[in-house]
Design an enzyme around this catalytic site. Structure first.
Site, mmCIF file in Angstrom:
data_model
loop_
_atom_site.group_PDB
_atom_site.id
_atom_site.type_symbol
_atom_site.label_atom_id
_atom_site.label_comp_id
_atom_site.label_asym_id
_atom_site.label_seq_id
_atom_site.Cartn_x
_atom_site.Cartn_y
_atom_site.Cartn_z
ATOM 1 N N ASP A 182 -108.253 -21.260 -23.183
ATOM 2 C CA ASP A 182 -107.561 -22.402 -22.891
ATOM 3 C C ASP A 182 -107.834 -23.179 -21.661
ATOM 4 O O ASP A 182 -107.796 -22.455 -20.678
ATOM 5 C CB ASP A 182 -106.044 -22.062 -22.935
ATOM 6 C CG ASP A 182 -104.958 -23.141 -23.013
ATOM 7 O OD1 ASP A 182 -105.466 -24.392 -22.590
ATOM 8 O OD2 ASP A 182 -103.818 -22.991 -23.360
ATOM 9 N N ARG B 214 -106.810 -26.210 -20.796
ATOM 10 C CA ARG B 214 -106.032 -27.420 -20.460
ATOM 11 C C ARG B 214 -105.368 -27.260 -18.822
ATOM 12 O O ARG B 214 -105.282 -26.037 -18.462
ATOM 13 C CB ARG B 214 -104.781 -27.306 -21.631
ATOM 14 C CG ARG B 214 -105.038 -27.719 -22.740
ATOM 15 C CD ARG B 214 -103.987 -27.927 -23.826
ATOM 16 N NE ARG B 214 -103.558 -26.353 -24.091
ATOM 17 C CZ ARG B 214 -102.920 -26.088 -24.919
ATOM 18 N NH1 ARG B 214 -102.148 -26.883 -25.628
ATOM 19 N NH2 ARG B 214 -102.357 -24.676 -25.058
#
Ligand SMILES: [Zn+2]
Length: 232
Positions: free
Chosen positions: A137, A139
């Site tokens: 991830d 983000r």
């Protein structure tokens, strides 16, 4: 019109904003686009009601998913989550949805399709990202937190199944006073993906939400290979 915590359209923080009413099937929002002048990065906020009165605000930080949000892909639960979040905010008459341009958990659309191809060979979503040289991830919610601050939001009730998102926001100075689950019934195409998010990424789906759909009862529509799916 929303009155953010600024008056000049070009902000000292290096963001500028354009805004207009946006009637939707869920209700009428104020749509605001925040552009980081130096980078040209744009993020969108959909705001309903008075969100800078000090009370906790129902909020969704939705990361862009072209395939799920726009094209109706069944490989993930993004499209129904987006619809459910906007519906929940409209039902309360107050809240904010930030639509964040970080496709494919931050790896971009090109690499997301490469990761899908690897998943068709049997890798799960985490393994596929890692095979491509990315973390599971990528983000980043710091710009989202800045936008929430500019909107006068101090505390939120976050619509999410992802506990890591709560920690990311809190470390960026946004008080998360509660988590509101966004539980979408799984389908044959996304059940393996959702279980991977549950098992490897800590997503919270509640007891039995992903257990009531035995894989053998679901259509085989291009998910991971059958031997892999029975392992879960
Ligand atoms: Zn998606």
């Amino acid at each position: 019109m929303i009155q953010p915590a600024f008056s000049d359209p070009v902000l000292r923080s290096g963001l500028r904003v354009a805004q207009a009413n946006l009637p939707t099937r869920y209700g009428t929002f104020t749509a605001m686009v925040f552009e980081e002048v130096a980078s040209g990065c744009q993020e969108t906020a959909l705001v309903m009601g008075d969100i800078n009165d000090g009370r906790p605000v129902l909020a969704r930080l939705h990361s862009e998913c072209l395939t799920g949000d726009v094209l109706g892909s069944l490989r993930c639960d993004c499209g129904p989550q987006l619809a459910a979040a906007l519906g929940a905010i409209a039902a309360e008459g107050r809240g904010v949805l930030l639509y964040l341009r970080q496709e494919g958990r931050g790896i971009g659309l090109y690499h997301k399709l490469q990761a899908y191809a690897l998943q068709e060979q049997g890798l799960d979503t985490v393994e596929a990202n890692e095979r491509l040289g990315f973390p599971a991830d990528l983000r980043d919610y710091r710009l989202a937190a800045r936008i929430l601050h500019l909107l006068g939001v101090r505390g939120i009730r976050l619509l999410t199944n992802n506990p890591k998102k709560l920690h990311s926001l809190e470390s960026a100075g946004i008080e998360v006073v509660g988590r509101v689950p966004l539980l979408i019934p799984p389908n044959a195409e996304n059940l393996f993906y959702l279980r991977t998010k549950q098992e490897k990424m800590g997503h919270l789906f509640g007891d039995g939400h992903l257990d009531d759909h035995p894989l053998d009862d679901l259509d085989d529509g291009g998910g991971p290979p059958a031997d892999r799916r029975r392992e879960t």
